[in-house]
Design a protein around this motif. Structure first.
Motif, PDB file in Angstrom:
ATOM      1  N   ALA A  22       0.899  -1.343  -0.159  1.00 27.89           N
ATOM      2  CA  ALA A  22      -0.006   0.111   0.108  1.00 27.89           C
ATOM      3  C   ALA A  22       0.953   1.149   0.044  1.00 27.89           C
ATOM      4  O   ALA A  22       0.552   2.191  -0.858  1.00 27.89           O
ATOM      5  CB  ALA A  22      -0.808  -0.006   1.271  1.00 27.89           C
ATOM      6  N   GLU A  26       1.137   4.402  -2.779  1.00 30.91           N
ATOM      7  CA  GLU A  26       1.036   5.726  -2.449  1.00 30.91           C
ATOM      8  C   GLU A  26       2.081   6.499  -3.122  1.00 30.91           C
ATOM      9  O   GLU A  26       2.146   7.738  -3.338  1.00 30.91           O
ATOM     10  CB  GLU A  26       0.844   5.836  -0.840  1.00 30.91           C
ATOM     11  N   LEU A  49      -6.063  -2.667  -0.621  1.00 33.26           N
ATOM     12  CA  LEU A  49      -6.882  -1.847  -1.058  1.00 33.26           C
ATOM     13  C   LEU A  49      -7.489  -1.082   0.094  1.00 33.26           C
ATOM     14  O   LEU A  49      -7.664   0.279   0.024  1.00 33.26           O
ATOM     15  CB  LEU A  49      -8.140  -2.679  -1.839  1.00 33.26           C
ATOM     16  N   VAL A  52      -4.624   1.577   1.434  1.00 32.95           N
ATOM     17  CA  VAL A  52      -4.132   2.855   0.996  1.00 32.95           C
ATOM     18  C   VAL A  52      -5.080   4.131   1.137  1.00 32.95           C
ATOM     19  O   VAL A  52      -6.326   3.731   1.428  1.00 32.95           O
ATOM     20  CB  VAL A  52      -4.095   2.685  -0.616  1.00 32.95           C
ATOM     21  N   ASP A  54      -7.424   7.506   0.617  1.00 30.62           N
ATOM     22  CA  ASP A  54      -8.524   7.696  -0.202  1.00 30.62           C
ATOM     23  C   ASP A  54      -8.187   7.980  -1.816  1.00 30.62           C
ATOM     24  O   ASP A  54      -8.902   7.328  -2.574  1.00 30.62           O
ATOM     25  CB  ASP A  54      -9.481   8.445   0.394  1.00 30.62           C
ATOM     26  N   ARG A  57      -6.638   5.394  -3.668  1.00 26.71           N
ATOM     27  CA  ARG A  57      -7.614   4.264  -3.897  1.00 26.71           C
ATOM     28  C   ARG A  57      -8.512   4.504  -5.141  1.00 26.71           C
ATOM     29  O   ARG A  57      -8.775   3.459  -5.955  1.00 26.71           O
ATOM     30  CB  ARG A  57      -8.357   3.849  -2.755  1.00 26.71           C
ATOM     31  N   GLU A  58      -8.888   5.671  -5.323  1.00 27.66           N
ATOM     32  CA  GLU A  58      -9.606   6.293  -6.442  1.00 27.66           C
ATOM     33  C   GLU A  58      -8.893   5.832  -7.809  1.00 27.66           C
ATOM     34  O   GLU A  58      -9.465   5.193  -8.713  1.00 27.66           O
ATOM     35  CB  GLU A  58      -9.873   7.777  -6.473  1.00 27.66           C
ATOM     36  N   ILE A  60      -6.643   3.634  -8.240  1.00 25.08           N
ATOM     37  CA  ILE A  60      -6.584   2.155  -8.551  1.00 25.08           C
ATOM     38  C   ILE A  60      -7.863   1.794  -9.058  1.00 25.08           C
ATOM     39  O   ILE A  60      -8.049   0.854  -9.959  1.00 25.08           O
ATOM     40  CB  ILE A  60      -6.156   1.369  -7.039  1.00 25.08           C
ATOM     41  N   ILE A  61      -9.074   1.982  -8.179  1.00 24.68           N
ATOM     42  CA  ILE A  61     -10.220   1.650  -8.576  1.00 24.68           C
ATOM     43  C   ILE A  61     -10.552   1.887 -10.079  1.00 24.68           C
ATOM     44  O   ILE A  61     -11.152   1.035 -10.921  1.00 24.68           O
ATOM     45  CB  ILE A  61     -11.153   2.000  -7.506  1.00 24.68           C
ATOM     46  N   VAL A  69     -12.834  -5.315  -8.241  1.00 22.91           N
ATOM     47  CA  VAL A  69     -13.137  -4.502  -7.233  1.00 22.91           C
ATOM     48  C   VAL A  69     -13.965  -5.176  -6.198  1.00 22.91           C
ATOM     49  O   VAL A  69     -13.800  -5.344  -4.927  1.00 22.91           O
ATOM     50  CB  VAL A  69     -13.313  -3.073  -7.447  1.00 22.91           C
ATOM     51  N   ILE A  84     -14.251   1.531   1.904  1.00 18.71           N
ATOM     52  CA  ILE A  84     -13.823   1.558   0.565  1.00 18.71           C
ATOM     53  C   ILE A  84     -14.798   2.100  -0.434  1.00 18.71           C
ATOM     54  O   ILE A  84     -14.899   3.063  -1.162  1.00 18.71           O
ATOM     55  CB  ILE A  84     -13.512   0.280  -0.161  1.00 18.71           C
TER      56      ILE A  84
END
Lengths: 433, 433
Positions: A22, A26, A49, A52, A54, A57-58, A60-61, A69, A84
């Motif tokens: 994570a 970052e 997931l 990390v 916020d 995470r966006e 990555i998602i 996901v 999440i």
């Protein structure tokens, strides 16, 4: 990643702990995060997931397919899965929820029905609850036989037939007791119950106050619905304290991974308010234009009065905001605290006034000017002390967050009044104008 | 308490939880705390003493006889006992240690031999460690038979013959396994080991990162010497975050229960430093005396440039200090973060410059003056962004706490440069002087 050698990336990352993966994500620049997440394949686990930041995470998602996901979210405890999903945009949320299996979906939708930052959002539903009549031996057998139960828990909750908690047993107490002892005999009756709609900041204060490791969450009817554990509280305390620092300085969310446009919006709003208060101060100076023309030394010295007052106000403000946030400052000691801050301010004001007065007197060889700056500093620091404690307390009483807007008000008072007192005294004492 | 009816006090306080009694003591004015503590008698338990604020505890300890304090300290876990004793003055410390029984004394003296705020100070020695060959059944029997073991623990540590940790077992895993399973089969080999001399802030970050409930502490030789639990970490995180807020604003310890003289000393030192930087700014203004005499509007507007710059600097500073404290800003993303802050500052600077320029132009009907203030604001906000990130990062590299002195430097730069750029541009552009 840059060279596109994704197998090599996988090989290098493989031995790392989820929390370290994570961190790696970052530290990767935003535009390459998606690619890195894809190349991690199965190393891109649910725990990574959850771990990390916020904003990271966006990224990555956005890069991963919704089904992957959803698969990851399904593996997590409810609290982490909710964390999440709650930050996603409406549309993405629906896409993920649709991919989840019905049971997980129902649980997460239930959690999302509670207000943001409430106990209902941060609790996990996986817990062990047993009836009062069970013995230690039966409990251990029950745990061994029901492998579908959650694997990590720290306390067993004892409930009545309506599923209302009647006591709690730390696992260590259970392990130290003989098989025939009923759990109702070793359980602790007094326990801290968290209402499901309690604000997370309040929950964190309870954990801190009673040194809790886990606590039962109950719904409006008093039924056990979830559990909150200290490892989540650790994050919340950090978050809430960070919020106070950043709000006091008007820096919004203040995350270094935040998109530039978000940082811009949060900060510029604050500075525009600040421009407004600075213009009030300028308006006051403008009234004394004639005095400044006859004595430029006033223009030279006036920022000192305002600056010292502003800093003294910020000190008192920081102390007061933290005391309010940690429930140390309550109705019963408000007057005492205000009186305390006034005394501290008078002492500090007198000290700084003497130093600044002596300095000004020696440099300008004008002892009337020296007296004016000394008196102005004493008054402004006292005013700073008073407003530094009174304004956040007042905002708190009005149910406003004292960290958000106190410093705008305090600075306005110390700036405007600093100039007004100093320039006003200069004119009034016949020094200038 | 005022009316001296101590029995009545006892009766009223009796039903309260220890943490609530501690709150009550904190809310009582300093001069009456000793009397209240005495009147509580046996309700003044070890837990209450551990729970109260440091300054409040001093009042209580001064009022109670050393033997009673020692008795209370002896009942606590080592970490809580150390927390109470470490803050005392040398003389009081010796008096209490002399009253303790030899075993407790040795343990506490050992803890005090570690540096302040290190893992060795906050760990407790009471833990359960078992050899690898033990089975779940043997472990449970061992716990049931040895009633002298600690009653509260969350994990069992598995150690080799040299007492070095080889794995850890959460109690829930043990309870869910059959009696014949060896603990070495269910334990987790990877565990976060905390070196005994690690700083508590670093320990807290580990707990946060790996979502720990408890962790083993090892000495220089790698032997298990203690355990730290999440409930202690919750306090430390709050403490460290508070420290950052209060240091950024120069408010010292900033506790509302702190004696006035301590608050005075901490804050006045900061304001004297601030007086120094304000004098540097005044010295710069003094160089432009002639320009101000010909155009008083300069004196009216110059505080705006300095104030906006100072606030923009504080925003960046708050974000940077928190990112450094939570290990989000490291060597590898420093340049990226600096570049990010510069871009944010340019955007914000341009916005505020346009608003302030338009305002000044319309009010003073002088568009050259408007251009000067706009350019000065843009430059000063950019400088604020750069120094707001660069100064704390630099201090951090030099192993200084960035929260302590960054804001003095940043304010000095934004104040002095604000005046210099604005007044300098005014003269250079032929506007005045």
């Amino acid at each position: 990643v840059d060279e596109g050698d994704l197998d090599e990336v996988y090989r290098l990352v493989e031995p790392l702990h989820e929390a370290d993966i994570a961190d790696l994500l970052e530290l990767t620049p935003s535009e390459r995060r998606g690619l890195l997440a894809i190349s991690l394949g199965d190393l891109m686990s649910a725990e990574v997931l959850a771990e990390v930041n916020d904003y990271v995470r966006e990224d990555i998602i956005d890069a991963l397919p919704a089904s992957q996901v959803a698969g990851l979210a399904g593996q997590l405890d409810t609290d982490d899965a909710v964390a999440i999903i709650e930050d996603m945009e409406e549309e993405d949320q629906q896409a993920i929820l649709a991919e989840l299996d019905p049971e997980d979906r129902a649980v997460i939708e239930d959690a999302l029905s509670y207000p943001d930052e409430s106990a209902g959002r941060i609790m996990q539903r996986e817990l062990v609850a047993v009836p009062e009549h069970m013995t230690v031996g039966q409990l251990i057998d029950y745990l061994r036989d029901h492998q579908e139960l959650t694997t990590e828990f720290w306390e067993v909750f004892v409930v009545d037939p309506q599923h209302k908690p009647v006591g709690t047993c730390k696992l260590s107490w259970i392990m130290r007791s003989q098989r025939k002892v009923p759990v109702s005999e070793i359980m602790k009756h007094e326990q801290t119950l968290i209402p499901v709609d309690m604000d997370q900041e309040e929950v964190a204060l309870r954990f801190q106050k009673y040194a809790l490791i886990s606590a039962a969450v109950v719904d409006g009817a008093g039924r056990l619905v979830g559990v909150i554990t200290a490892d989540d509280i650790v994050h919340i305390i950090q978050e809430e304290a960070d919020e106070d620092i950043l709000r006091l300085s008007g820096a919004g969310e203040g995350d270094i991974n935040e998109p530039i446009s978000d940082s811009y919006k949060a900060r510029v709003r604050w500075l525009i308010a600040n421009l407004g208060t600075a213009m009030v101060a300028s308006f006051i100076i403008a009234q004394f234009g004639a005095a400044i023309e006859t004595m430029v030394a006033l223009a030279v010295l006036m920022p000192i009065v305002a600056s010292i007052g502003g800093n003294a106000g910020t000190q008192t403000l920081a102390v007061t905001v933290r005391a309010l946030a940690t429930n140390q400052l309550t109705q019963s000691n408000t007057m005492r605290s205000i009186w305390r801050e006034i005394r501290v301010a008078l002492l500090i004001g007198a000290t700084i006034a003497v130093i600044a007065g002596l300095g000004a007197g020696l440099i300008f060889e004008n002892w009337r000017l020296a007296s004016v700056i000394a008196v102005a500093i004493l008054c402004n620091i006292s005013l700073a002390g008073l407003s530094g404690v009174a304004i956040p307390v007042l905002l708190d009483r009005l149910d406003q967050d004292p960290a958000v807007s106190s410093s705008i008000f305090v600075t306005m008072i110390t700036d405007s009044m600093g100039f007004l007192i100093f320039l006003g005294l200069a004119v009034f004492s016949g020094l200038a104008g």
